[in-house]
Design a protein around this motif. Structure first.
Motif, PDB file in Angstrom:
ATOM      1  N   VAL A 122       0.856  -1.176   0.000  1.00 48.22           N
ATOM      2  CA  VAL A 122       0.000   0.000   0.000  1.00 48.22           C
ATOM      3  C   VAL A 122       0.897   1.233   0.000  1.00 48.22           C
ATOM      4  O   VAL A 122       1.899   1.274   0.709  1.00 48.22           O
ATOM      5  N   LYS A 123       0.533   2.214  -0.805  1.00 48.14           N
ATOM      6  CA  LYS A 123       1.355   3.416  -0.861  1.00 48.14           C
ATOM      7  C   LYS A 123       1.332   4.153   0.478  1.00 48.14           C
ATOM      8  O   LYS A 123       0.286   4.227   1.124  1.00 48.14           O
ATOM      9  N   ALA A 129      -1.389   6.779   1.081  1.00 46.57           N
ATOM     10  CA  ALA A 129      -2.804   6.398   0.978  1.00 46.57           C
ATOM     11  C   ALA A 129      -3.546   6.656   2.288  1.00 46.57           C
ATOM     12  O   ALA A 129      -3.001   6.461   3.378  1.00 46.57           O
ATOM     13  N   GLU A 158      -9.599   5.363  -5.956  1.00 46.90           N
ATOM     14  CA  GLU A 158      -8.360   5.748  -6.652  1.00 46.90           C
ATOM     15  C   GLU A 158      -7.773   7.033  -6.077  1.00 46.90           C
ATOM     16  O   GLU A 158      -6.570   7.247  -6.134  1.00 46.90           O
ATOM     17  N   LYS A 195      -5.887  -3.129  -2.602  1.00 52.72           N
ATOM     18  CA  LYS A 195      -5.429  -1.768  -2.307  1.00 52.72           C
ATOM     19  C   LYS A 195      -3.939  -1.552  -2.529  1.00 52.72           C
ATOM     20  O   LYS A 195      -3.442  -0.452  -2.333  1.00 52.72           O
ATOM     21  N   ALA A 218      -6.221   6.291  -2.499  1.00 57.97           N
ATOM     22  CA  ALA A 218      -4.900   5.670  -2.646  1.00 57.97           C
ATOM     23  C   ALA A 218      -3.809   6.705  -2.820  1.00 57.97           C
ATOM     24  O   ALA A 218      -2.640   6.443  -2.546  1.00 57.97           O
ATOM     25  N   LYS A 219      -4.190   7.889  -3.295  1.00 60.29           N
ATOM     26  CA  LYS A 219      -3.196   8.947  -3.468  1.00 60.29           C
ATOM     27  C   LYS A 219      -3.223   9.943  -2.306  1.00 60.29           C
ATOM     28  O   LYS A 219      -2.627  11.005  -2.381  1.00 60.29           O
ATOM     29  N   GLY A 220      -3.990   9.620  -1.272  1.00 58.74           N
ATOM     30  CA  GLY A 220      -4.061  10.504  -0.119  1.00 58.74           C
ATOM     31  C   GLY A 220      -5.053  11.636  -0.270  1.00 58.74           C
ATOM     32  O   GLY A 220      -5.012  12.605   0.473  1.00 58.74           O
ATOM     33  N   ASN A 247       4.475   2.757  -9.876  1.00 58.99           N
ATOM     34  CA  ASN A 247       3.033   2.864  -9.676  1.00 58.99           C
ATOM     35  C   ASN A 247       2.384   1.707 -10.452  1.00 58.99           C
ATOM     36  O   ASN A 247       2.583   1.572 -11.651  1.00 58.99           O
ATOM     37  N   ARG A 249      -0.921  -0.683  -4.397  1.00 60.47           N
ATOM     38  CA  ARG A 249      -0.659  -0.037  -5.680  1.00 60.47           C
ATOM     39  C   ARG A 249       0.797   0.328  -5.873  1.00 60.47           C
ATOM     40  O   ARG A 249       1.156   0.950  -6.871  1.00 60.47           O
ATOM     41  N   GLN A 308      -6.113   5.583   5.009  1.00 62.35           N
ATOM     42  CA  GLN A 308      -6.594   4.275   5.445  1.00 62.35           C
ATOM     43  C   GLN A 308      -7.605   4.443   6.565  1.00 62.35           C
ATOM     44  O   GLN A 308      -7.581   5.436   7.289  1.00 62.35           O
TER      45      GLN A 308
END
Lengths: 263, 384, 136
Positions: A45-46, A49, A207, C78, A210-212, C91, C80, A51
């Motif tokens: 997980v990035k 992100a 989406e 989740k 996931a990028k915050g 990515n 990525r 959560q």
């Protein structure tokens, strides 16, 4: 040679059996091998992100109606997610839209409801239920519930049986009756479109999380939509729901909708 | 066995040709649908299941009704049904084949159909439906085929078939039960949300299926040398009588619960079907026709004179079949979707290509039935 | 014992011959006309990067495998962010962003279509994913 047919069948049966066991052996060997020598790296997980234990949304109905803020919410959602604008209403695709109180909360309307609530538009979207009946109905797990509570669609897997549409008590799902591409005015390259024959719905902006980033509708709502973690007692949504009374759509069905409407 | 389907008179081949051309038109329409999408049907965001799923539901019932011959013959040794049991099993094979086709044409992404096996999901009723339908098809193929081939050889059926015959009895009940569970387990659809849906489905099935068999037996008597026998037809007609009465009784139970409890989610769908809702009511004349057909059939079937008279019996059987078809193949599915969960009324009317595809599948089923019956009747004529 | 007699010999043999001819039709029809295997044209960006998310031999033969693993990971789990075995981060996306597949392999025509057309495979990725601008 009297038994030749029988012995032939026996031999061919045996060879089929040994062949299949061979191939099973191969699969086992290769899957065992993957753990040792696979050139595929790791996925995680990035770090940026967002959560949560249980994502939820609080809708401040009155605030949202001011200056028609809900219109911006609908527009931005449909724009960034490449939701097509189908010419025939029967084939309509929508992730988030507005409707009147008596349609959003059927059975709860009565003639003495204050006028402001009778006319006010309520935003409706997928409820990301705690106990989603669409997930229960799906025969391929194409729609599933994530551990953070978001109910998602895997468009690659959907066979288009539309069982989830029959199961959803909120009418939150749309089906691609045609290829949606020609009906998208301006395609957003950052998000895939869908293909004909699959079901789609609101994804709580998975989406963007996931990028915050917050969901797009929340971002443009000027505080009328509040998004957060109900598993965290300190979160804004938990705090608001402690203080103010909120209603949910069809709570008697036991689906546990996670969109809360402040009235 | 199969070679008997390849030798027939002129009328046989004419009939096969007609069926093949209907199938051809259906296939063309289906290719059209495959290319453009399900938008060429009358279905919509609100009525997301239509004619296909309704026909599927109706035909599962026709398939299940073979048990009404198998059970008396094999469990109660009711010998009179011995001559026609295989006919019932073959109806089941044709009907289940149509059911599977109707599910297939209803899918938005049919090329992904094997995902159901690749990602088996026991909590989905559709998964179980796939198992029971395919299982029922195979059981009836095994049982029907073996019974017939041993009849042609003049020997009793092999003993290993017995367990399959017994299995086919609960299995027949299961296919229609699971089909009802597709609908009656959905929380937001008041019309289907009733524990009596599976029993109601079975009752209408045991009325529609045997009445179809009576019609078929009478046609066979006209066009072939095969006679099912007076006694068998009379016994079938009694089964139809009980089943159609129970079906109407179950429906009235539904009406009572909905309208005495006054719960809008349960009343609105019945209102839509029988009197219209907010000015919409395309199905109103159909539903009343269905009711009148079923009720007049009950009258004809209850009175011994009209039940034993073949002329009036066949009228009653046609009335039962058409009446239950309207009820299940027209009203049952779209009735559950109107009004929608937000209490908007959007109606459904099937489109022309949709009807052509449906006819194509029916023609396929009739073709399967014709071929199987050709074989069965040839053997029965040879044996006699 | 008539075990050596073959019934309808002529018909059976004629039927068999026709069957074999039909089945082998594509082979003899296309004989000698085989097109040369295409060369993949790497974009400047891909050349400069030198390495992909996995060794080149693996990517050539098994890229569909990795795409499948990635899509499960992104859509359902989740996850990525991909770390390759040589420690670089990517990515996990086919078509969105600079560090996605198509962010580096910028030309679908040069990179994807060359082999897919040759091998006559039509993956449906681009039915939904947006192809890079250069093709328009």
């Amino acid at each position: 040679m009297k038994n030749s047919r029988r012995s032939f069948l026996k031999i061919s049966g045996l060879s089929a059996l040994s062949l299949s066991s061979l191939s099973i052996g191969n699969v086992l060997a290769s899957s065992a091998g993957v753990t040792n020598t696979s050139p595929i790296g790791d996925a995680s997980v990035k770090p940026e992100a967002l959560q949560a234990k249980k994502w939820a949304m609080v809708v401040d109905v009155k605030k949202l109606a001011e200056n028609k803020r809900y219109e911006a919410c609908i527009e931005i959602c449909h724009k960034i997610h490449n939701v097509p604008n189908m010419p025939n209403k029967r084939h309509e695709v929508k992730w988030i839209w507005e409707d009147e109180f008596k349609h959003v909360f059927p059975g709860q309307e009565h003639e003495h409801i204050p006028d402001e609530f009778k006319e006010i538009p309520f935003l409706v979207l997928c409820n990301h239920c705690e106990n989603p009946s669409c997930v229960q109905a799906c025969p391929t797990k194409a729609t599933f519930k994530r551990d953070d509570g978001i109910v998602l669609m895997d468009f690659h897997r959907c066979i288009g049986c539309r069982f989830c549409m029959a199961a959803c008590p909120y009418g939150s799902r749309s089906f691609n009756f045609f290829d949606p591409r020609p009906f998208i005015e301006e395609v957003n390259p950052e998000f895939p479109t869908r293909m004909k024959g699959v079901v789609e719905k609101c994804n709580f902006c998975a989406e963007r999380l996931a990028k915050g980033q917050q969901p797009a509708c929340v971002e443009v709502s000027e505080g009328a939509l509040i998004f957060g973690d109900l598993g965290d007692h300190e979160s804004e949504v938990s705090q608001i729901l402690k203080k103010r009374f909120a209603i949910r759509r069809k709570p008697n069905l036991g689906s546990g909708p996670q969109i809360y409407y402040l009235v | 066995m199969l070679e008997r389907a390849l030798s027939g008179g002129k009328r046989y081949w004419q009939f096969v040709t007609i069926l093949m051309s209907i199938i051809g038109v259906g296939v063309i329409c289906y290719l059209f649908q495959l290319y453009y999408g399900l938008g060429i049907t009358g279905m919509s965001r609100d009525v997301s299941w239509g004619f296909y799923i309704a026909q599927f539901t109706f035909l599962v019932g026709v398939a299940a009704s073979a048990v009404m011959l198998v059970l008396p013959y094999y469990l109660h040794h009711y010998k009179v049904f011995g001559r026609i049991t295989v006919l019932g099993e073959f109806v089941a094979i044709a009907a289940v084949s149509m059911c599977i086709l109707f599910i297939a044409v209803d899918l938005g992404q049919p090329q992904r159909i094997l995902n159901v096996l690749l990602h088996p999901t026991p909590n989905s009723m559709l998964f179980w439906d796939m198992i029971v339908l395919n299982g029922y098809l195979f059981i009836n193929l095994i049982v029907g085929w073996n019974a017939l081939s041993s009849e042609s050889k003049g020997v009793p059926p092999p003993t290993w078939v017995k367990p399959f015959i017994y299995l086919s009895i609960p299995w027949a009940v299961s296919i229609h039960t699971v089909t009802a569970f597709l609908y009656c387990g959905l929380p937001g659809r008041g019309f289907w949300l009733t524990a009596i849906l599976a029993p109601r489905f079975l009752a209408s099935a045991f009325a529609a299926g045997p009445s179809l068999l009576i019609i078929i037996c009478m046609i066979l008597r006209k066009v072939t040398k095969f006679d099912a026998g007076q006694e068998a037809i009379q016994m079938l007609s009694k089964i139809v009588t009980y089943a159609i009465i129970i079906n109407v009784f179950f429906f009235l139970c539904e009406v009572f619960v909905a309208f005495y409890s006054q719960i809008p989610e349960h009343m609105d769908h019945i209102k839509y079907l029988f009197v219209g809702l907010h000015g919409h009511g395309v199905l109103v004349p159909w539903m009343w026709t269905s009711m009148i057909l079923m009720l007049s059939a009950i009258v004809l079937l209850i009175i011994p004179a009209t039940r034993t008279n073949e002329r009036t019996l066949i009228i009653a059987c046609v009335a039962v079949f058409v009446g239950t078809w309207i009820d299940k193949g027209l009203g049952m599915i779209s009735g559950g979707f109107v009004p929608n969960p937000l209490h908007h009324v959007h109606e459904y009317v099937p489109s022309l290509p949709e009807i052509m595809i449906t006819l194509g599948i029916y023609a396929t089923g009739i073709l399967i039935l014709t071929i199987l019956y050709k074989i069965a009747i040839s053997i029965k004529e040879e044996v006699e | 014992m008539q075990k050596n007699k073959m019934y309808d010999k002529e018909k059976v043999l004629a039927g068999l011959t026709i069957f074999v001819i039909i089945v082998t039709f594509p082979f003899w029809y296309n004989m000698g006309k085989a097109a040369p295997a295409p060369e993949i044209k790497l974009s400047d960006k891909a050349k400069a990067a030198k390495v992909c998310v996995a060794p080149k031999s693996f990517m050539t033969a098994e890229h569909m495998q990795i795409l499948d693993v990635w899509r499960e990971s992104v859509v359902r789990n989740k996850k990525r962010l991909y770390s390759s075995l040589d420690g670089k981060n990517y990515n996990m996306s086919l078509s969105t962003g600079e560090d996605s597949c198509i962010g580096c392999h910028v030309s679908k025509a040069d990179f994807c279509d060359r082999c897919h057309t040759y091998a006559s495979v039509r993956p449906y990725c681009w039915d939904c994913h947006i192809e890079p601008k250069e093709n328009k």
